[in-house]
Write a protein that holds these residues in place. Structure first.
Motif, PDB file in Angstrom:
ATOM      1  N   THR A 274       9.239  -1.097   2.669  1.00  0.00           N
ATOM      2  CA  THR A 274       8.728  -1.423   4.348  1.00  0.00           C
ATOM      3  C   THR A 274       7.857  -1.900   4.292  1.00  0.00           C
ATOM      4  O   THR A 274       6.909  -1.520   5.450  1.00  0.00           O
ATOM      5  N   ASN A 275       7.350  -2.219   3.100  1.00  0.00           N
ATOM      6  CA  ASN A 275       6.297  -3.087   2.851  1.00  0.00           C
ATOM      7  C   ASN A 275       5.938  -5.613   2.764  1.00  0.00           C
ATOM      8  O   ASN A 275       5.433  -5.734   2.730  1.00  0.00           O
ATOM      9  N   GLU A 276       7.643  -5.307   2.600  1.00  0.00           N
ATOM     10  CA  GLU A 276       8.228  -6.562   1.838  1.00  0.00           C
ATOM     11  C   GLU A 276       7.019  -7.840   2.858  1.00  0.00           C
ATOM     12  O   GLU A 276       6.846  -9.002   2.355  1.00  0.00           O
ATOM     13  N   GLN A 277       6.760  -7.691   4.481  1.00  0.00           N
ATOM     14  CA  GLN A 277       6.351  -8.959   4.903  1.00  0.00           C
ATOM     15  C   GLN A 277       5.144  -8.689   4.430  1.00  0.00           C
ATOM     16  O   GLN A 277       4.346  -9.839   4.755  1.00  0.00           O
ATOM     17  N   GLN A 278       4.394  -7.787   4.555  1.00  0.00           N
ATOM     18  CA  GLN A 278       2.795  -7.635   3.949  1.00  0.00           C
ATOM     19  C   GLN A 278       2.518  -8.423   2.554  1.00  0.00           C
ATOM     20  O   GLN A 278       1.819  -9.247   2.486  1.00  0.00           O
ATOM     21  N   VAL A 279       3.255  -8.122   2.456  1.00  0.00           N
ATOM     22  CA  VAL A 279       3.304  -8.446   0.602  1.00  0.00           C
ATOM     23  C   VAL A 279       3.821 -10.507   0.276  1.00  0.00           C
ATOM     24  O   VAL A 279       2.939 -10.721  -0.379  1.00  0.00           O
ATOM     25  N   ALA A 280       4.263 -10.616   0.845  1.00  0.00           N
ATOM     26  CA  ALA A 280       4.924 -11.712   1.051  1.00  0.00           C
ATOM     27  C   ALA A 280       3.824 -13.149   1.906  1.00  0.00           C
ATOM     28  O   ALA A 280       3.643 -13.970   1.334  1.00  0.00           O
ATOM     29  N   GLU A 281       2.612 -12.413   2.929  1.00  0.00           N
ATOM     30  CA  GLU A 281       2.132 -12.677   3.288  1.00  0.00           C
ATOM     31  C   GLU A 281       0.763 -12.360   2.906  1.00  0.00           C
ATOM     32  O   GLU A 281       0.207 -13.687   2.587  1.00  0.00           O
ATOM     33  N   TRP A 282       0.979 -11.895   1.800  1.00  0.00           N
ATOM     34  CA  TRP A 282      -0.241 -12.237   0.956  1.00  0.00           C
ATOM     35  C   TRP A 282       0.279 -13.014  -0.519  1.00  0.00           C
ATOM     36  O   TRP A 282      -0.864 -13.318  -0.680  1.00  0.00           O
ATOM     37  N   MET A 283       0.955 -13.044  -0.895  1.00  0.00           N
ATOM     38  CA  MET A 283       1.351 -13.762  -1.680  1.00  0.00           C
ATOM     39  C   MET A 283       1.249 -15.377  -1.499  1.00  0.00           C
ATOM     40  O   MET A 283       1.127 -16.048  -2.489  1.00  0.00           O
ATOM     41  N   PHE A 284       1.529 -15.698  -0.009  1.00  0.00           N
ATOM     42  CA  PHE A 284       1.501 -17.327   0.470  1.00  0.00           C
ATOM     43  C   PHE A 284       0.378 -17.320  -0.171  1.00  0.00           C
ATOM     44  O   PHE A 284      -0.162 -18.497   0.202  1.00  0.00           O
ATOM     45  N   GLU A 285      -0.741 -16.834   0.906  1.00  0.00           N
ATOM     46  CA  GLU A 285      -2.392 -16.639   1.146  1.00  0.00           C
ATOM     47  C   GLU A 285      -2.656 -17.064  -0.365  1.00  0.00           C
ATOM     48  O   GLU A 285      -3.363 -17.957  -0.223  1.00  0.00           O
ATOM     49  N   PHE A 286      -2.274 -16.266  -0.887  1.00  0.00           N
ATOM     50  CA  PHE A 286      -3.128 -16.149  -2.311  1.00  0.00           C
ATOM     51  C   PHE A 286      -2.416 -17.472  -3.196  1.00  0.00           C
ATOM     52  O   PHE A 286      -3.726 -17.674  -3.731  1.00  0.00           O
ATOM     53  N   PHE A 287      -1.343 -17.986  -3.260  1.00  0.00           N
ATOM     54  CA  PHE A 287      -0.942 -19.145  -3.525  1.00  0.00           C
ATOM     55  C   PHE A 287      -1.043 -19.767  -3.267  1.00  0.00           C
ATOM     56  O   PHE A 287      -2.103 -21.332  -4.208  1.00  0.00           O
ATOM     57  N   ASP A 288      -2.036 -20.483  -1.792  1.00  0.00           N
ATOM     58  CA  ASP A 288      -2.845 -21.893  -1.001  1.00  0.00           C
ATOM     59  C   ASP A 288      -3.690 -21.514  -1.497  1.00  0.00           C
ATOM     60  O   ASP A 288      -3.997 -22.408  -1.954  1.00  0.00           O
TER      61      ASP A 288
END
Length: 295
Positions: A274-288
């Protein structure tokens, strides 16, 4: 064109004498993110995260030996240890010609990924640890005490005492415990895990891995030295109420990681549900931010 890149495909590949089942999505020429699941799940746990990440990355999620739909021929005489899982994962990476990638580690995926990193530190561009432990501080006492008893004794009675952890109530508990919305977690997730674990012989595999997990704890100092020496960026996205790998395990990364971002999810062990969208956004931000895939 972009929409087709988010379609998740399934495939198998021969690696280490094993037919490894995996899910994949995203452009073949994009930077790669590998997702490593844990007990008692499989690449199925990433079913909702894969298409989100695949809008920007090539995403690969294998089923580890003993889990999901990966098949091992009887003549392979496979030894279910974490050294064995890491060896097979290394062969899988080679079979797909993956030379450098970010890795998402959860539960058993953590020691599998860290063992691989010890052998090939330059292959890992970044680590996302979602309740993927590398510190004794992260071992929740209420869960691990009974497993540690088996490590110390090796006794059959202590091995048998762990069998209830492999039944449906325990599997469902891992998904529901500390979730603020357990009713939103699709029941097919834990029922699939259980159905696969109920296959003949599979619970003996899981008990073998429980018994061998102590070998990972002995390697924790080497995992920590790798984190210090490599300078690998680490994002922790941790279920703050997990009783298996507890919150101090996430905090402990601060001792060794120079590029660290600590994020908390209002969840337990299966914090991704249920938290996939949040985790994906954190990953995008962190990798960038960390320029993980900069040329």
């Amino acid at each position: 064109m972009a929409a087709t890149q988010t379609i998740t495909k399934i495939a198998t590949v021969q690696a280490d004498g094993v037919e490894v089942f995996y899910r994949t999505a995203g452009p073949a020429d994009a930077p790669t993110v590998v997702l490593l699941h844990g007990l008692p799940s499989s690449s199925h746990m990433f079913r909702n995260l894969i298409p989100l990440l695949a809008t920007r990355y090539r995403v690969v999620a294998p089923d580890l030996p003993g889990f999901g739909f990966t098949q091992i021929p009887a003549e392979r005489d496979y030894k279910y240890t974490f050294a064995g899982l890491a060896q097979t994962f290394g062969a899988f990476v080679d079979a797909l010609s993956l030379t450098r990638f970010a890795v998402y580690i959860f539960d058993y995926g953590a020691p599998t990924g860290f063992r691989f990193a010890l052998d090939r530190p330059h292959a890992i561009a970044a680590i996302v640890s979602q309740n993927g432990n590398a510190y004794t501080e992260g071992l929740g006492r209420s869960f691990w005490a009974q497993v540690e008893k088996l490590w110390a004794s090796g006794a059959q009675e202590d091995r048998e005492a762990l069998r209830p952890l492999l039944e449906l109530p325990a599997t469902q508990w891992q998904y529901h415990n500390a979730s603020p919305h357990p009713e939103a977690i699709p029941p097919e997730a834990f029922h699939l895990d259980q159905a696969l674990m109920d296959r003949p012989g599979n619970k003996e595999i899981q008990l073998d891995l429980f018994q061998d997990y102590g070998s990972n704890v002995k390697l924790y100092p080497q995992f920590q030295e790798y984190l210090r020496a490599s300078g690998v960026p680490v994002l922790t996205a941790w279920g703050k109420a997990d009783e298996i790998f507890v919150a101090p395990g996430a905090e402990a990364f601060k001792k060794d990681v120079r590029k660290l971002e600590t994020r908390w999810l209002d969840a337990g062990h299966f914090a991704l549900e249920t938290n996939e969208q949040q985790v994906a956004e954190w990953m995008f931000e962190f990798f960038d931010k960390c320029e993980v895939f900069a040329a």
